[in-house]
Write a protein that holds these residues in place. Structure first.
Motif, PDB file in Angstrom:
ATOM      1  N   LEU A 181      -6.489 -15.677  -5.856  1.00 28.24           N
ATOM      2  CA  LEU A 181      -4.952 -15.313  -5.900  1.00 28.24           C
ATOM      3  C   LEU A 181      -4.490 -14.513  -6.942  1.00 28.24           C
ATOM      4  N   LYS A 182      -5.362 -14.468  -8.065  1.00 24.50           N
ATOM      5  CA  LYS A 182      -4.587 -13.608  -9.102  1.00 24.50           C
ATOM      6  C   LYS A 182      -4.917 -12.072  -9.093  1.00 24.50           C
ATOM      7  N   TRP A 183      -5.943 -11.646  -7.769  1.00 26.04           N
ATOM      8  CA  TRP A 183      -5.807 -10.354  -7.620  1.00 26.04           C
ATOM      9  C   TRP A 183      -5.006  -9.958  -6.278  1.00 26.04           C
ATOM     10  N   LEU A 184      -4.523 -10.982  -5.845  1.00 29.53           N
ATOM     11  CA  LEU A 184      -3.604 -10.788  -4.542  1.00 29.53           C
ATOM     12  C   LEU A 184      -2.551  -9.604  -5.089  1.00 29.53           C
ATOM     13  N   ALA A 185      -1.635  -9.823  -5.952  1.00 26.41           N
ATOM     14  CA  ALA A 185      -0.729  -8.852  -6.249  1.00 26.41           C
ATOM     15  C   ALA A 185      -1.327  -7.193  -6.354  1.00 26.41           C
ATOM     16  N   LEU A 186      -2.386  -7.264  -6.972  1.00 22.56           N
ATOM     17  CA  LEU A 186      -3.008  -5.939  -7.195  1.00 22.56           C
ATOM     18  C   LEU A 186      -3.434  -5.293  -5.821  1.00 22.56           C
ATOM     19  N   VAL A 187      -4.050  -6.128  -4.639  1.00 21.87           N
ATOM     20  CA  VAL A 187      -4.295  -5.738  -3.354  1.00 21.87           C
ATOM     21  C   VAL A 187      -3.095  -5.424  -2.657  1.00 21.87           C
ATOM     22  N   ILE A 188      -1.918  -6.008  -3.014  1.00 18.77           N
ATOM     23  CA  ILE A 188      -0.629  -5.701  -2.445  1.00 18.77           C
ATOM     24  C   ILE A 188      -0.233  -4.482  -2.623  1.00 18.77           C
ATOM     25  N   ALA A 189      -0.381  -4.190  -4.057  1.00 18.26           N
ATOM     26  CA  ALA A 189       0.317  -2.905  -4.592  1.00 18.26           C
ATOM     27  C   ALA A 189      -0.602  -1.687  -4.161  1.00 18.26           C
ATOM     28  N   GLY A 190      -2.028  -2.046  -3.805  1.00 17.34           N
ATOM     29  CA  GLY A 190      -2.763  -1.179  -3.292  1.00 17.34           C
ATOM     30  C   GLY A 190      -2.380  -0.719  -1.893  1.00 17.34           C
ATOM     31  N   ILE A 191      -2.115  -1.594  -1.226  1.00 17.91           N
ATOM     32  CA  ILE A 191      -1.653  -1.519   0.180  1.00 17.91           C
ATOM     33  C   ILE A 191      -0.249  -0.851   0.265  1.00 17.91           C
ATOM     34  N   SER A 192       0.413  -1.396  -0.366  1.00 22.23           N
ATOM     35  CA  SER A 192       1.900  -0.812  -0.550  1.00 22.23           C
ATOM     36  C   SER A 192       1.946   0.837  -0.838  1.00 22.23           C
ATOM     37  N   LEU A 193       1.379   1.219  -1.662  1.00 21.20           N
ATOM     38  CA  LEU A 193       1.354   2.422  -2.186  1.00 21.20           C
ATOM     39  C   LEU A 193       0.608   3.369  -1.112  1.00 21.20           C
ATOM     40  N   GLN A 194      -0.632   3.083  -0.784  1.00 24.06           N
ATOM     41  CA  GLN A 194      -1.312   3.629   0.318  1.00 24.06           C
ATOM     42  C   GLN A 194      -0.523   3.778   1.629  1.00 24.06           C
ATOM     43  N   ALA A 195      -0.096   2.623   1.933  1.00 21.16           N
ATOM     44  CA  ALA A 195       0.855   2.576   3.345  1.00 21.16           C
ATOM     45  C   ALA A 195       1.930   3.299   3.130  1.00 21.16           C
ATOM     46  N   ALA A 196       2.622   3.475   1.924  1.00 15.91           N
ATOM     47  CA  ALA A 196       3.991   4.427   1.852  1.00 15.91           C
ATOM     48  C   ALA A 196       3.521   5.626   1.984  1.00 15.91           C
ATOM     49  N   ASN A 197       2.449   6.228   1.572  1.00 18.01           N
ATOM     50  CA  ASN A 197       2.037   7.687   1.773  1.00 18.01           C
ATOM     51  C   ASN A 197       1.869   8.087   3.119  1.00 18.01           C
ATOM     52  N   LEU A 198       1.229   6.959   3.600  1.00 16.21           N
ATOM     53  CA  LEU A 198       0.630   7.051   5.014  1.00 16.21           C
ATOM     54  C   LEU A 198       1.836   7.367   6.198  1.00 16.21           C
ATOM     55  N   TYR A 199       2.831   6.298   5.836  1.00 17.02           N
ATOM     56  CA  TYR A 199       3.928   6.361   6.720  1.00 17.02           C
ATOM     57  C   TYR A 199       4.854   7.482   6.549  1.00 17.02           C
ATOM     58  N   GLY A 200       4.865   8.164   5.252  1.00 14.00           N
ATOM     59  CA  GLY A 200       5.601   9.343   4.888  1.00 14.00           C
ATOM     60  C   GLY A 200       5.074  10.236   5.678  1.00 14.00           C
ATOM     61  N   TYR A 201       3.785  10.576   5.565  1.00 10.90           N
ATOM     62  CA  TYR A 201       3.036  11.676   6.181  1.00 10.90           C
ATOM     63  C   TYR A 201       2.906  11.649   7.749  1.00 10.90           C
ATOM     64  N   ILE A 202       3.053  10.479   8.291  1.00 12.70           N
ATOM     65  CA  ILE A 202       2.910  10.333   9.769  1.00 12.70           C
ATOM     66  C   ILE A 202       4.276  10.693  10.235  1.00 12.70           C
ATOM     67  N   LEU A 203       5.332  10.379   9.511  1.00 17.52           N
ATOM     68  CA  LEU A 203       6.702  10.815  10.057  1.00 17.52           C
ATOM     69  C   LEU A 203       6.807  12.288   9.531  1.00 17.52           C
ATOM     70  N   CYS A 204       6.330  12.699   8.671  1.00 16.90           N
ATOM     71  CA  CYS A 204       6.297  14.247   8.215  1.00 16.90           C
ATOM     72  C   CYS A 204       5.504  14.956   9.497  1.00 16.90           C
ATOM     73  N   LYS A 205       4.581  14.637   9.710  1.00 18.51           N
ATOM     74  CA  LYS A 205       3.669  15.348  10.790  1.00 18.51           C
ATOM     75  C   LYS A 205       4.599  15.171  12.205  1.00 18.51           C
ATOM     76  N   MET A 206       5.154  14.115  12.594  1.00 15.60           N
ATOM     77  CA  MET A 206       5.747  13.880  13.792  1.00 15.60           C
ATOM     78  C   MET A 206       7.279  14.202  13.698  1.00 15.60           C
ATOM     79  N   GLY A 207       7.690  15.250  12.532  1.00 14.11           N
ATOM     80  CA  GLY A 207       8.923  15.608  12.383  1.00 14.11           C
ATOM     81  C   GLY A 207      10.010  15.108  12.130  1.00 14.11           C
ATOM     82  N   GLY A 208      10.078  13.870  11.447  1.00 11.76           N
ATOM     83  CA  GLY A 208      10.700  13.155  10.598  1.00 11.76           C
ATOM     84  C   GLY A 208      11.566  11.956  11.744  1.00 11.76           C
ATOM     85  N   ASP A 209      10.986  11.729  12.661  1.00 13.18           N
ATOM     86  CA  ASP A 209      11.397  10.642  13.845  1.00 13.18           C
ATOM     87  C   ASP A 209      11.392   9.219  12.987  1.00 13.18           C
ATOM     88  N   GLY A 210      12.183   8.302  12.836  1.00 12.64           N
ATOM     89  CA  GLY A 210      12.271   7.318  12.370  1.00 12.64           C
ATOM     90  C   GLY A 210      11.610   6.187  13.367  1.00 12.64           C
TER      91      GLY A 210
END
Length: 188
Positions: A123-152
């Motif tokens: 469990l001590k590594w859980l915060a780091l793994v969640i940070a990894g998911i969060s940072l990479q998912a934020a970029n993925l989400y932003g670029y998917i919206l970017c590719k699709m024209g900014g539709d929310g």
């Protein structure tokens, strides 16, 4: 296969992502310091987030996103899509494919790490793994919206975008991309 026009950007797009994953996996072998490993992986994840959001997305895929706050304190998400002339398509198509593969596969690896960490009770590594998911998912989400024209509407966007991207990556000759010229900016 087309020659790469931006080999340095392609290298760094994958370098920080893969380095963070490998460091997370091998950290216990090289160091007994939890804090040192945690900080190293978090630094690599942060460098990855910054480089993908500010450099490699623009250079390899012709996409950019950011948040702007106006004078009233209202937040506006801005999505840019540069359209590439047909003469540059062959060189940039391979780079865009690498960009999207890295953007999609690495968050899935961090999700596997999440369940592995959770079920092994590290469990001590859980915060780091969640940070990894969060940072990479934020970029993925932003670029998917970017590719699709900014539709929310992310459920509609991901249901059409992710399968299309996976199939285009697996069978690139079977899909045609539209001709691209100019620059499109979408605000949401």
């Amino acid at each position: 296969m087309a020659s790469r026009r931006h080999p340095l950007a392609t290298f760094f797009h994958l370098f920080f992502r893969v380095s963070a994953i490998l460091t997370y996996l091998c950290c216990d072998w090289f160091s007994s310091s939890f804090v040192g490993c945690f900080v190293t992986v978090l630094l690599l994840l942060s460098l990855d987030f910054w480089s993908v959001k500010n450099v490699t997305g623009r250079v390899l895929a012709g996409l950019r996103w950011w948040n702007q706050i106006d004078e009233d304190g209202k937040s506006h998400w801005i999505f840019e899509a540069r359209k590439v002339p047909a003469s540059n398509m062959a060189a940039t198509e391979a780079e865009a494919r690498i960009f999207w593969l890295g953007l999609i596969i690495c968050p899935m690896i961090w999700i596997v790490f999440f369940f592995s960490t959770l079920f092994s009770l590290k469990l001590k590594w859980l915060a780091l793994v969640i940070a990894g998911i969060s940072l990479q998912a934020a970029n993925l989400y932003g670029y998917i919206l970017c590719k699709m024209g900014g539709d929310g509407d992310i459920s509609r966007v991901t249901s059409s975008f992710l399968p299309q991207t996976v199939f285009q990556t697996a069978c690139p000759d079977d899909f045609q991309k539209p001709g691209l010229e100019g620059l499109e900016i979408h605000q949401h």
